[in-house]
Motif scaffolding. Structure first.
Motif, PDB file in Angstrom:
ATOM      1  N   UNK A 198       1.975   7.928   2.542  1.00 47.96           N
ATOM      2  CA  UNK A 198       1.204   9.158   2.596  1.00 47.96           C
ATOM      3  C   UNK A 198      -0.078   9.146   1.794  1.00 47.96           C
ATOM      4  N   UNK A 199      -0.379   8.034   1.106  1.00 50.42           N
ATOM      5  CA  UNK A 199      -1.633   7.927   0.363  1.00 50.42           C
ATOM      6  C   UNK A 199      -2.755   7.410   1.273  1.00 50.42           C
ATOM      7  N   UNK A 200      -3.950   7.862   0.991  1.00 46.26           N
ATOM      8  CA  UNK A 200      -5.145   7.233   1.552  1.00 46.26           C
ATOM      9  C   UNK A 200      -5.552   6.148   0.563  1.00 46.26           C
ATOM     10  N   UNK A 201      -5.378   4.884   0.945  1.00 48.84           N
ATOM     11  CA  UNK A 201      -5.581   3.758   0.035  1.00 48.84           C
ATOM     12  C   UNK A 201      -7.006   3.222   0.149  1.00 48.84           C
ATOM     13  N   UNK A 202      -7.800   3.578  -0.832  1.00 48.87           N
ATOM     14  CA  UNK A 202      -9.180   3.106  -0.883  1.00 48.87           C
ATOM     15  C   UNK A 202      -9.403   2.352  -2.194  1.00 48.87           C
ATOM     16  N   UNK A 203      -8.385   1.582  -2.618  1.00 48.81           N
ATOM     17  CA  UNK A 203      -8.427   0.964  -3.946  1.00 48.81           C
ATOM     18  C   UNK A 203      -8.253  -0.541  -3.961  1.00 48.81           C
ATOM     19  N   UNK A 204      -7.887  -1.174  -2.856  1.00 47.10           N
ATOM     20  CA  UNK A 204      -7.616  -2.614  -2.898  1.00 47.10           C
ATOM     21  C   UNK A 204      -8.394  -3.401  -1.840  1.00 47.10           C
ATOM     22  N   UNK A 205      -9.396  -2.791  -1.232  1.00 45.08           N
ATOM     23  CA  UNK A 205     -10.303  -3.474  -0.306  1.00 45.08           C
ATOM     24  C   UNK A 205      -9.584  -4.105   0.881  1.00 45.08           C
ATOM     25  N   UNK A 206      -8.485  -3.479   1.300  1.00 49.06           N
ATOM     26  CA  UNK A 206      -7.820  -3.918   2.531  1.00 49.06           C
ATOM     27  C   UNK A 206      -8.584  -3.379   3.738  1.00 49.06           C
ATOM     28  N   UNK A 207      -8.490  -4.082   4.829  1.00 46.89           N
ATOM     29  CA  UNK A 207      -9.137  -3.631   6.065  1.00 46.89           C
ATOM     30  C   UNK A 207      -8.355  -2.443   6.626  1.00 46.89           C
ATOM     31  N   UNK A 208      -9.030  -1.362   6.997  1.00 48.30           N
ATOM     32  CA  UNK A 208      -8.298  -0.205   7.518  1.00 48.30           C
ATOM     33  C   UNK A 208      -7.818  -0.386   8.954  1.00 48.30           C
ATOM     34  N   UNK A 209      -8.241  -1.465   9.601  1.00 43.93           N
ATOM     35  CA  UNK A 209      -7.891  -1.686  11.004  1.00 43.93           C
ATOM     36  C   UNK A 209      -6.941  -2.876  11.138  1.00 43.93           C
ATOM     37  N   UNK A 210      -6.088  -2.864  12.136  1.00 45.60           N
ATOM     38  CA  UNK A 210      -5.092  -3.933  12.273  1.00 45.60           C
ATOM     39  C   UNK A 210      -5.722  -5.241  12.733  1.00 45.60           C
TER      40      UNK A 210
END
Length: 354
Positions: free
Chosen positions: A25-37
């Motif tokens: 349920x978090x919006x993760x904007x902290x580890x520079x992961x790609x938001x797309x699959x």
């Protein structure tokens, strides 16, 4: 029990990765992961590879993957090494070229994992301070340094050093220059050709960011064949598992999927930067999938740590820094989807003191 450890390990301050919440349920904007699959081809190939063959060891030479990388980047497979993420390759490089007490230089502030790796080896870390604009430091070619690291684009600033400046630095350093290009697919840069022009150049990349494969741990290094041959003696055997090899080869076959996702991230980055500046943040020009933003005058009564905590209460995760002078009162924000960035900017507007 600290006396049982090597002295440099006993006093070591280990690297702390970005927070990975156990709750959803978090919006993760902290580890520079790609938001797309990742590419659908990657997922299909992985499903097919989950078979009885998992009882077998992977190819220790990763020959098929290195051949595919050679085709994509127009270089010889003998100039390529793959690793369990680019972090393993950074470790191999340090162990290959620097011993106890040897100097290893890097600009500061930059990727925080360099320092622990240097300390584990017992080498001497020589940080060279960036200017406020994160341009290439004049004194980065430290005399006698066996290794010089340059994250390009830099983390956490996202700033990019032009190729000509990197090439000039490579000609000046005494040891090897390692250009860490973890975020380069979100930029207009790239230094792979350095390895054809300089015998001491190593370029390291990862599939964690642009290829959306952080969970597979795939990295690769480009270097003159003589350097790869020497580093090969140091790397772990079977260092890339069977599924990671399958995923990497499929991702390269469908490289256009990565490029499309990277373009989406870059477009959202532009919107994020504009939104943050409108809210009174100073934002460095980023060529990565994140931005570095300093709280401006509007936020005088709010520290970065406090703003981080307020966002976390709203189930939005970013990273904050409080290290003067370069990172005083700064947030590093990964570029998410358009919807995630809209939620972040809305939250910041609501939290803004003005």
């Amino acid at each position: 029990v600290s006396d049982l450890f090597r002295p440099n390990i006993a006093r070591l301050r280990g690297y702390v990765p970005g927070e990975q919440p156990r709750e959803k349920g978090y919006i993760k904007l902290n580890t520079n992961e790609n938001p797309y699959p990742p590419s659908p081809l990657v997922l299909a190939r992985l499903r097919d590879a989950c078979s009885a063959d998992l009882r077998l060891y992977p190819d220790p030479d990763a020959w098929a993957l290195r051949r595919k990388l050679g085709e994509v980047f127009a270089i010889s497979p003998q100039q390529i090494m793959v690793g369990n993420g680019s972090d393993e390759l950074l470790n191999v490089i340090i162990r290959s070229f620097a011993g106890e007490g040897d100097k290893i230089a890097y600009p500061h502030p930059t990727y925080g994992y360099y320092k622990p790796l240097i300390d584990i080896q017992g080498a001497e870390a020589v940080p060279v301070e960036f200017d406020e604009d994160f341009s290439l430091p004049e004194g980065l070619a430290v005399p006698g340094a066996r290794v010089t690291f340059l994250a390009n684009p830099n983390a956490p600033s996202g700033t990019l050093v032009p190729y000509d400046e990197v090439a000039a630095l490579c000609a000046r350093v005494d040891g090897v220059l390692v250009v860490d290009e973890a975020y380069v697919d979100f930029s207009q840069g790239g230094c792979v050709q350095l390895i054809e022009e300089h015998p001491n150049a190593i370029v390291v990349r990862t599939m964690s960011k642009s290829f959306s494969l952080a969970g597979m741990r795939i990295g690769f290094a480009f270097a003159p064949a003589a350097l790869i041959e020497g580093m090969w003696k140091v790397k772990d055997h079977y260092n890339l598992n069977r599924l990671s090899l399958v995923a990497a080869e499929a991702a390269l076959e469908d490289i256009d999927a990565m490029r499309a996702n990277a373009a989406r991230v870059c477009a959202t980055r532009t919107h994020l930067c504009a939104g943050l500046r409108a809210l009174g943040f100073y934002v460095w020009d980023s060529q990565a999938n994140f931005v570095l933003a300093r709280l401006g005058e509007r936020w005088t009564n709010c520290a970065a740590a406090e703003l981080y905590a307020q966002l976390k209460e709203r189930r939005i995760l970013v990273r904050y820094f409080a290290a003067p002078p370069r990172l005083a009162d700064c947030l590093r924000i990964s570029v998410g989807t358009d919807a995630e960035i809209a939620a972040l900017l809305t939250a910041l507007k609501e939290l803004s003191p003005v």
